[in-house]
Design a protein around this motif. Structure first.
Motif, mmCIF file in Angstrom:
data_model
loop_
_atom_site.group_PDB
_atom_site.id
_atom_site.type_symbol
_atom_site.label_atom_id
_atom_site.label_comp_id
_atom_site.label_asym_id
_atom_site.label_seq_id
_atom_site.Cartn_x
_atom_site.Cartn_y
_atom_site.Cartn_z
ATOM 1 N N SER B 2 -26.127 -61.438 25.039
ATOM 2 C CA SER B 2 -26.672 -60.646 23.945
ATOM 3 C C SER B 2 -25.910 -60.868 22.643
ATOM 4 N N LEU B 3 -26.664 -61.062 21.563
ATOM 5 C CA LEU B 3 -26.094 -61.308 20.235
ATOM 6 C C LEU B 3 -26.582 -60.220 19.293
ATOM 7 N N LEU B 4 -25.660 -59.561 18.642
ATOM 8 C CA LEU B 4 -26.007 -58.504 17.697
ATOM 9 C C LEU B 4 -25.668 -58.943 16.279
ATOM 10 N N VAL B 5 -26.571 -58.664 15.340
ATOM 11 C CA VAL B 5 -26.265 -58.952 13.938
ATOM 12 C C VAL B 5 -26.509 -57.697 13.101
ATOM 13 N N ALA B 40 -30.835 -67.570 21.715
ATOM 14 C CA ALA B 40 -30.485 -66.393 22.514
ATOM 15 C C ALA B 40 -31.216 -65.167 21.975
ATOM 16 N N PRO B 41 -31.316 -64.110 22.780
ATOM 17 C CA PRO B 41 -31.932 -62.870 22.297
ATOM 18 C C PRO B 41 -31.043 -62.235 21.220
ATOM 19 N N VAL B 42 -31.666 -61.715 20.186
ATOM 20 C CA VAL B 42 -30.920 -61.159 19.053
ATOM 21 C C VAL B 42 -31.274 -59.696 18.839
ATOM 22 N N ARG B 43 -30.272 -58.900 18.587
ATOM 23 C CA ARG B 43 -30.466 -57.485 18.272
ATOM 24 C C ARG B 43 -30.084 -57.266 16.818
ATOM 25 N N VAL B 44 -30.997 -56.669 16.063
ATOM 26 C CA VAL B 44 -30.757 -56.522 14.626
ATOM 27 C C VAL B 44 -30.429 -55.078 14.270
ATOM 28 N N ILE B 65 -36.304 -61.211 19.420
ATOM 29 C CA ILE B 65 -35.620 -60.424 18.383
ATOM 30 C C ILE B 65 -35.946 -58.948 18.579
ATOM 31 N N ASP B 66 -34.913 -58.169 18.797
ATOM 32 C CA ASP B 66 -35.059 -56.735 19.033
ATOM 33 C C ASP B 66 -34.804 -55.991 17.718
ATOM 34 N N SER B 116 -22.238 -58.670 23.517
ATOM 35 C CA SER B 116 -20.981 -59.397 23.705
ATOM 36 C C SER B 116 -20.707 -60.411 22.592
ATOM 37 N N PHE B 117 -21.738 -60.779 21.820
ATOM 38 C CA PHE B 117 -21.549 -61.633 20.645
ATOM 39 C C PHE B 117 -22.025 -60.849 19.427
ATOM 40 N N ILE B 118 -21.164 -60.734 18.459
ATOM 41 C CA ILE B 118 -21.469 -59.874 17.319
ATOM 42 C C ILE B 118 -21.254 -60.620 16.016
#
Lengths: 302, 302
Positions: B2-5, B40-44, B65-66, B116-118
């Motif tokens: 999971s990648l968050l921006v 990868a899936p991205v959380r905004v 993209i979430d 886990s990735f920010i």
């Protein structure tokens, strides 16, 4: 194979944040010849004055550098003085005294006339052309450097010389000025129509870009913690580049790519010390080591 | 993984020599999310106004993209207007209207808290810090972007956030301003003392340089014949970079080098069309093909 260079052998006064020298051996052909001599024998065509003495001659001695074509005449050698800004990214020219260079009419010694690799340093395109016409056998490759002055003042003569050139080696601004095109890939297409099939764009700390009509190759600037004097970086690049090609003896995609790397290696060493100093202390093992560092600097797996 | 921006989702008015758009979806988090979603899936995490409608939402739909963390409030979205010079090398900001962004207090939906990735986009360092404090598990890696405004106005807050950051991703000027050091290698050593062990310096058309405390890696800018709109190139780079790392699931020398290449690939696509357009039409095969072109662009044998 034999490599011939025509260009300036001069004295420079240089000021950078790291120091100052009042009078040190310089000139494009000096940097070029020293850099290239690590790869192949170099023949120099230049003009110097009476101030070019045994001391200067000694810098080139015991290297594969032939100075038979360096004409020594009454008067003073070309002199250039410049100052670099705090961050070395700007250069102010304080003096340019052509002296004996104003009457330079390059004459090739007979023994030079079979040179197969030729580099026409940044001088009047008419003189560059006259050097070519004195070479008896068709050279394997002709490289050429020029600058804004000739692009503006002698465009027709430059165009004529470019017709006989395979590799044009200039910076981004010169590329844009010569072609009237800002985009470097499109600019390269204009260059291809002028004669050269290979354009090498020197970009200082950003490295160099080669645009060939069949491929593109980019090499970064070598990241250095200390740059003492950027003078001669481009000429040392050209020397390493052409020297490597002359050593390889053939010009193809693989040798051109390697030439870009060795050019960058020599350019990166040149700036570590003032004037030509670093090029006179360099060991072959150091060159090989730094070339390997360029591999590490740029390699990746997908 | 999971990648968050966190960053801006905005509307842009853009004028370049190739055209003009009055109002197009923009903002760092938009470019980042679209670019990263190829890997990868991205959380905004962002804030938008009532002008962010189904039309804008649709751009992100059917991608990984979430948008749960995109808060929609009364008022208008962040708006930026800029004009590029003829050669695209200069940009004039014509308008910056923060609107609802002025009251942005990022709140992570519960489902985001295991990211886990920010990537902390270029916003107030205090808000960047607050995002980190809402993440429950220790993240694998935190990347951060910032700008001159925060370096000048909130240096203490920025320093505090940097302590919790592993990868700092800024341009040359910002690197120099943050560290007070012109030389980028020496600047990197200052950065290492602030927290990050990896400095990624974005250099626009000159590519990007990664200085890690154990290695250095350089990737060139991808030579393009036509650049239509440079807006978002750096954010798309960041998205490709972090997206690749999140996909790889581990951060080591090899994945960091590849991330630099995929970042450059996404950045190079972004500028081919206006706004986020190219990032919405891109195919995975195109990404793979261009990554291979980066190999060809940089590979050589000694």
């Amino acid at each position: 194979m034999s490599l011939l260079v025509v260009g300036s052998v001069a004295f420079d006064a240089i000021e950078t944040p790291f120091g100052k020298v009042d009078r040190t051996l310089g000139g494009a052909a000096s940097y070029f010849a020293l850099a290239a001599s690590y790869f192949a024998p170099v023949r120099v065509v230049a003009i110097v004055g009476e101030d070019f003495t045994e001391k200067e001659r000694a810098v080139f001695r015991n290297r594969r550098i032939d100075l038979t074509g360096v004409e020594r005449v009454a008067g003073k050698s070309f002199f250039w003085a410049g100052r670099y800004s705090q961050n070395l990214n700007e250069r102010t020219t304080l003096a340019t005294e052509l002296n004996v260079f104003a009457n330079f009419r390059p004459t090739l010694p007979d023994v030079y006339c079979d040179s197969s690799f030729i580099f026409l340093g940044n001088i009047d395109p008419t003189l560059q052309r006259s050097v070519l016409s004195q070479v008896k056998c068709k050279p394997k490759v002709v490289g050429l450097d020029t600058m804004n002055y000739w692009i503006e003042r002698t465009p027709a003569e430059l165009r004529d010389t470019l017709k006989h050139t395979q590799i044009l080696m200039i910076n981004d601004d010169e590329t844009r000025q010569l072609t009237g095109e800002h985009n470097l890939l499109r600019a390269a297409k204009h260059v291809f129509k002028m004669g050269p099939r290979t354009l090498v764009i020197k970009r200082g700390e950003h490295g160099a870009l080669m645009v060939h009509d069949k491929f593109i190759f980019s090499v970064p600037g070598f990241p250095l913690e200390e740059v003492h004097d950027p003078t001669g970086a481009g000429d040392s690049f050209a020397g390493g580049f052409m020297g490597y090609l002359a050593k390889a003896g053939r010009v193809n995609e693989q040798t051109l790519r390697s030439a870009m790397v060795y050019g960058s290696v020599l350019g990166s060493f040149a700036v570590e010390r003032f004037g030509v100093e670093r090029l006179t202390t360099l060991k072959l093992a150091e060159i090989t080591r730094r070339a390997r560092l360029f591999s590490k600097l740029t390699s990746f797996k997908l």
